[in-house]
Design an enzyme around this catalytic site. Structure first.
Site, PDB file in Angstrom:
ATOM      1  N   ASN A  13      -8.057 -33.528  -2.103  1.00 38.80           N
ATOM      2  CA  ASN A  13      -7.311 -34.114  -2.848  1.00 38.80           C
ATOM      3  C   ASN A  13      -7.749 -35.407  -3.332  1.00 38.80           C
ATOM      4  O   ASN A  13      -7.669 -36.421  -2.470  1.00 38.80           O
ATOM      5  CB  ASN A  13      -5.702 -33.920  -2.476  1.00 38.80           C
ATOM      6  CG  ASN A  13      -4.864 -34.505  -3.567  1.00 38.80           C
ATOM      7  OD1 ASN A  13      -5.097 -35.134  -4.694  1.00 38.80           O
ATOM      8  ND2 ASN A  13      -3.570 -34.314  -3.131  1.00 38.80           N
ATOM      9  N   LYS A  20      -7.579 -37.170   0.346  1.00 38.92           N
ATOM     10  CA  LYS A  20      -7.037 -36.565   1.072  1.00 38.92           C
ATOM     11  C   LYS A  20      -7.596 -35.530   1.540  1.00 38.92           C
ATOM     12  O   LYS A  20      -8.252 -34.461   0.577  1.00 38.92           O
ATOM     13  CB  LYS A  20      -5.454 -36.013   0.819  1.00 38.92           C
ATOM     14  CG  LYS A  20      -4.654 -37.210   0.791  1.00 38.92           C
ATOM     15  CD  LYS A  20      -3.037 -36.631   0.621  1.00 38.92           C
ATOM     16  CE  LYS A  20      -2.086 -37.705   0.291  1.00 38.92           C
ATOM     17  NZ  LYS A  20      -1.154 -37.114  -0.789  1.00 38.92           N
ATOM     18  N   HIS A 186       3.713 -30.227  -9.813  1.00 32.90           N
ATOM     19  CA  HIS A 186       3.893 -29.998  -8.475  1.00 32.90           C
ATOM     20  C   HIS A 186       3.800 -28.300  -8.426  1.00 32.90           C
ATOM     21  O   HIS A 186       4.632 -27.836  -7.685  1.00 32.90           O
ATOM     22  CB  HIS A 186       5.284 -30.317  -8.181  1.00 32.90           C
ATOM     23  CG  HIS A 186       5.727 -31.808  -8.036  1.00 32.90           C
ATOM     24  ND1 HIS A 186       6.925 -32.356  -8.341  1.00 32.90           N
ATOM     25  CD2 HIS A 186       4.796 -32.600  -7.613  1.00 32.90           C
ATOM     26  CE1 HIS A 186       6.861 -33.749  -7.902  1.00 32.90           C
ATOM     27  NE2 HIS A 186       5.526 -34.212  -7.486  1.00 32.90           N
ATOM     28  N   HIS A 214      11.923 -29.743  -5.302  1.00 33.48           N
ATOM     29  CA  HIS A 214      10.582 -30.644  -4.841  1.00 33.48           C
ATOM     30  C   HIS A 214      11.042 -32.139  -4.924  1.00 33.48           C
ATOM     31  O   HIS A 214      10.958 -32.636  -5.950  1.00 33.48           O
ATOM     32  CB  HIS A 214       9.228 -30.318  -5.517  1.00 33.48           C
ATOM     33  CG  HIS A 214       8.234 -31.263  -4.763  1.00 33.48           C
ATOM     34  ND1 HIS A 214       7.153 -30.855  -4.202  1.00 33.48           N
ATOM     35  CD2 HIS A 214       8.159 -32.457  -4.826  1.00 33.48           C
ATOM     36  CE1 HIS A 214       6.370 -31.564  -3.699  1.00 33.48           C
ATOM     37  NE2 HIS A 214       6.820 -32.889  -4.163  1.00 33.48           N
ATOM     38  N   LEU A 215      11.699 -32.581  -3.684  1.00 36.84           N
ATOM     39  CA  LEU A 215      12.133 -34.120  -3.846  1.00 36.84           C
ATOM     40  C   LEU A 215      11.385 -34.931  -2.968  1.00 36.84           C
ATOM     41  O   LEU A 215      11.786 -34.724  -1.912  1.00 36.84           O
ATOM     42  CB  LEU A 215      13.664 -33.943  -3.601  1.00 36.84           C
ATOM     43  CG  LEU A 215      14.602 -32.921  -3.984  1.00 36.84           C
ATOM     44  CD1 LEU A 215      16.150 -33.024  -3.603  1.00 36.84           C
ATOM     45  CD2 LEU A 215      14.633 -32.866  -5.670  1.00 36.84           C
ATOM     46  N   GLY A 218       7.947 -38.187  -6.198  1.00 38.37           N
ATOM     47  CA  GLY A 218       8.221 -37.795  -7.473  1.00 38.37           C
ATOM     48  C   GLY A 218       8.984 -36.455  -7.232  1.00 38.37           C
ATOM     49  O   GLY A 218       8.779 -35.812  -6.131  1.00 38.37           O
ATOM     50  N   GLU A 395       0.871 -28.092   0.241  1.00 39.94           N
ATOM     51  CA  GLU A 395       0.018 -27.829  -0.734  1.00 39.94           C
ATOM     52  C   GLU A 395      -1.286 -27.233  -0.666  1.00 39.94           C
ATOM     53  O   GLU A 395      -1.928 -26.502  -1.176  1.00 39.94           O
ATOM     54  CB  GLU A 395       0.029 -28.850  -1.868  1.00 39.94           C
ATOM     55  CG  GLU A 395       1.301 -28.868  -2.584  1.00 39.94           C
ATOM     56  CD  GLU A 395       1.848 -30.365  -3.130  1.00 39.94           C
ATOM     57  OE1 GLU A 395       1.915 -31.248  -2.099  1.00 39.94           O
ATOM     58  OE2 GLU A 395       1.817 -30.767  -4.251  1.00 39.94           O
TER      59      GLU A 395
HETATM   60  P1  ADP Z   1       4.876 -37.597  -2.461  1.00 46.78           P
HETATM   61  O1  ADP Z   1       5.867 -37.169  -3.708  1.00 46.78           O
HETATM   62  O2  ADP Z   1       4.237 -38.900  -2.662  1.00 46.78           O
HETATM   63  O3  ADP Z   1       4.063 -36.454  -2.072  1.00 46.78           O
HETATM   64  P2  ADP Z   1       6.869 -37.107  -0.297  1.00 46.78           P
HETATM   65  O4  ADP Z   1       7.047 -35.668  -0.384  1.00 46.78           O
HETATM   66  O5  ADP Z   1       5.964 -37.385   0.883  1.00 46.78           O
HETATM   67  O6  ADP Z   1       6.047 -37.838  -1.423  1.00 46.78           O
HETATM   68  O7  ADP Z   1       8.211 -37.968  -0.258  1.00 46.78           O
HETATM   69  C1  ADP Z   1       8.276 -39.141   0.053  1.00 46.78           C
HETATM   70  C2  ADP Z   1       9.637 -39.681   0.021  1.00 46.78           C
HETATM   71  O8  ADP Z   1      10.391 -39.023   1.154  1.00 46.78           O
HETATM   72  C3  ADP Z   1       9.851 -41.226   0.310  1.00 46.78           C
HETATM   73  O9  ADP Z   1      10.826 -41.550  -0.881  1.00 46.78           O
HETATM   74  C4  ADP Z   1      10.583 -41.206   1.680  1.00 46.78           C
HETATM   75  O10 ADP Z   1      11.736 -42.210   1.745  1.00 46.78           O
HETATM   76  C5  ADP Z   1      11.354 -39.844   1.744  1.00 46.78           C
HETATM   77  N1  ADP Z   1      11.582 -39.644   3.115  1.00 46.78           N
HETATM   78  C6  ADP Z   1      10.858 -39.311   3.971  1.00 46.78           C
HETATM   79  N2  ADP Z   1      11.674 -38.997   5.231  1.00 46.78           N
HETATM   80  C7  ADP Z   1      13.108 -39.264   4.822  1.00 46.78           C
HETATM   81  C8  ADP Z   1      14.232 -39.138   5.464  1.00 46.78           C
HETATM   82  N3  ADP Z   1      14.281 -38.872   6.902  1.00 46.78           N
HETATM   83  N4  ADP Z   1      15.198 -39.455   4.472  1.00 46.78           N
HETATM   84  C9  ADP Z   1      15.105 -39.660   3.374  1.00 46.78           C
HETATM   85  N5  ADP Z   1      14.027 -39.684   2.883  1.00 46.78           N
HETATM   86  C10 ADP Z   1      12.983 -39.689   3.515  1.00 46.78           C
END
Ligand code: ADP
Length: 407
Positions: A13, A20, A186, A214-215, A218, A395
């Site tokens: 990636n 990555k 996504h 997917h939270l 993004g 992914e």
């Molecule tokens: P990306 O969309 O870059 O792939 P990720 O899926 O890794 O991102 O999500 C990153 C988000 O997840 C960040 O906003 C981070 O704060 C949040 N996050 C990670 N662990 C926690 C947690 N324990 N509680 C709340 N949010 C979290």
């Protein structure tokens, strides 16, 4: 340590300043090694590397280009001490994450000059991703001369959206002549968790209706009917949908015209504001886009931070409502990615905030919601008609699967 001497898939990636990688065994999808080369071409470039027999190793490296980064990754994978394969001959295929395939590529494809032209063509719609994805492909082509390289597109899973879901209410020529429509993103993650959900529930995916959330940094929500994406919250670009870490999500498009004409902002300033300065970062005003920081500030009575989190949860809830209607009922709601997997607070606000979602048959169990999600977690109450699941996304595994299936 014994080393793998054949049948591994390397997943790459390649982004604007990082590559990555994940190396998986084809037979059982076991991860042999994974990591990231970061800050390519900048100061303090480093590689983070983890293998199945070693803990995390982080090392400063000198890497000026994506090609150098791929060479460095291979050096690690075949390293005498901490490598996991005998030589690069053990890699039988490479799967590349590519963000945008537009309407031209709707499934994983073996990369050839025509595919590369299409990736290049869609760079105008994904300028922050496609050119770097292509760089990763070309770096691998120059190092691995004759193994299949496969492109797996983020947009592909959403190629099944019906016209009424992908068209915008603009003159039809905007779609026909300029490709302005909802594409969705996504897709690999939504597809992965949809499949995992069906496997977990033990029913064919072709019979299930689900909403995958997917939270992460993004965020996107997708309505999945019988294994196919029928609607999704991201649109022409990954800016549409819910408020996100630094992105504003859906706003009235007239705001952009107002910024241009009345606030005298330049297009690139507006683009920067909407994509990089908005979302949690802009609303909470605590100089962080990280959901954890915003949640902490909320707990410390910061009202702006509370507003950012509440609007996020409310918007996710609205999508769940809309997609429950679009699907005419739902079997499972699935939470995944950084926030979805790790934040019971936000899951609770989505499902139980205000009056809850019990009239839609969606009822969270507060205690089950608090468990740590090492694997799939089932968090609905016994009263809930709908399953609520937390499923860690992967992914790289999905890309490896699709790459293997194709070759
Ligand atoms: P990306 O969309 O870059 O792939 P990720 O899926 O890794 O991102 O999500 C990153 C988000 O997840 C960040 O906003 C981070 O704060 C949040 N996050 C990670 N662990 C926690 C947690 N324990 N509680 C709340 N949010 C979290």
């Amino acid at each position: 340590m014994p080393k793998q001497n054949n049948s591994a898939v390397l997943v790459i990636n390649s982004g604007s300043s990082s590559v990555k990688f994940t190396l998986l065994k084809i037979m059982d999808e076991k991860i042999l090694a994974k990591g990231i080369v970061e800050r390519i071409g900048l100061e303090r470039t480093k590689i983070t590397y983890t293998s199945w027999h070693e803990k995390k190793r982080i090392q400063s490296v000198s890497v000026a280009s994506v090609r150098d980064a791929v060479s460095m990754i291979i050096e690690y994978l075949v390293h005498e001490k901490f490598g996991v394969i005998e030589n690069i001959g053990a890699v039988s295929a490479i799967g590349h994450r590519v963000v945008h395939g537009g309407e031209k590529i709707c499934k994983p494809v073996i990369i050839d000059p025509n595919v590369k032209n299409i990736i290049q063509e869609y760079s105008r719609l994904a300028p922050l991703h496609n050119p770097h994805n292509l760089e990763g492909i070309e770096a691998c082509e120059s190092i691995f001369s004759d193994i299949p390289q496969v492109a797996v597109f983020d947009t592909a899973f959403h190629s099944t959206l019906p016209e009424h879901a992908y068209l915008y209410g603009l003159p039809y020529a905007m779609y026909k002549d300029h490709g302005i429509r909802r594409y969705g993103f996504h897709g690999t993650s939504h597809q992965f968790v949809a499949r995992e959900t069906a496997a977990y529930i033990g029913r064919p995916i072709g019979e299930l209706k689900m909403i995958t959330c997917h939270l992460g940094n993004g965020s996107s929500i997708t309505a999945v009917k019988n294994g196919r994406s029928i609607d999704t919250s991201m649109g022409f670009t990954p800016l549409e949908g819910t408020v996100m870490g630094t992105r504003c999500g859906s706003i009235d498009p007239a705001i952009v015209v107002h910024m241009l004409t009345h606030l005298n902002m330049r297009p690139e300033e507006i683009d920067h504001l909407l994509n990089r300065k908005s979302g949690f970062l802009g609303v909470a005003g605590i100089n962080s886009s990280d959901a954890r920081d915003v949640l902490n500030a909320m707990k410390n009575d910061n009202t702006q931070a509370a507003a950012a989190i509440q609007m996020y949860a409310y918007q996710v809830r609205k999508y769940i409502g809309a997609y429950t209607a679009a699907l005419n009922g739902v079997d499972a709601i699935v939470f995944t990615a950084g926030v979805g997997e790790n934040s019971p607070e936000i899951r609770a606000m989505v499902c139980s905030g205000d009056d809850g979602l019990d009239n839609l048959g969606i009822v969270l169990d507060p205690e089950r919601n608090m468990a740590a999600p090492f694997t799939t977690l089932e968090i609905q109450s016994d009263k809930s008609r709908v399953k609520i699941l937390v499923i860690p996304t992967d992914e790289a595994q999905e890309i490896a699967r699709q790459t293997h299936a194709l070759i």
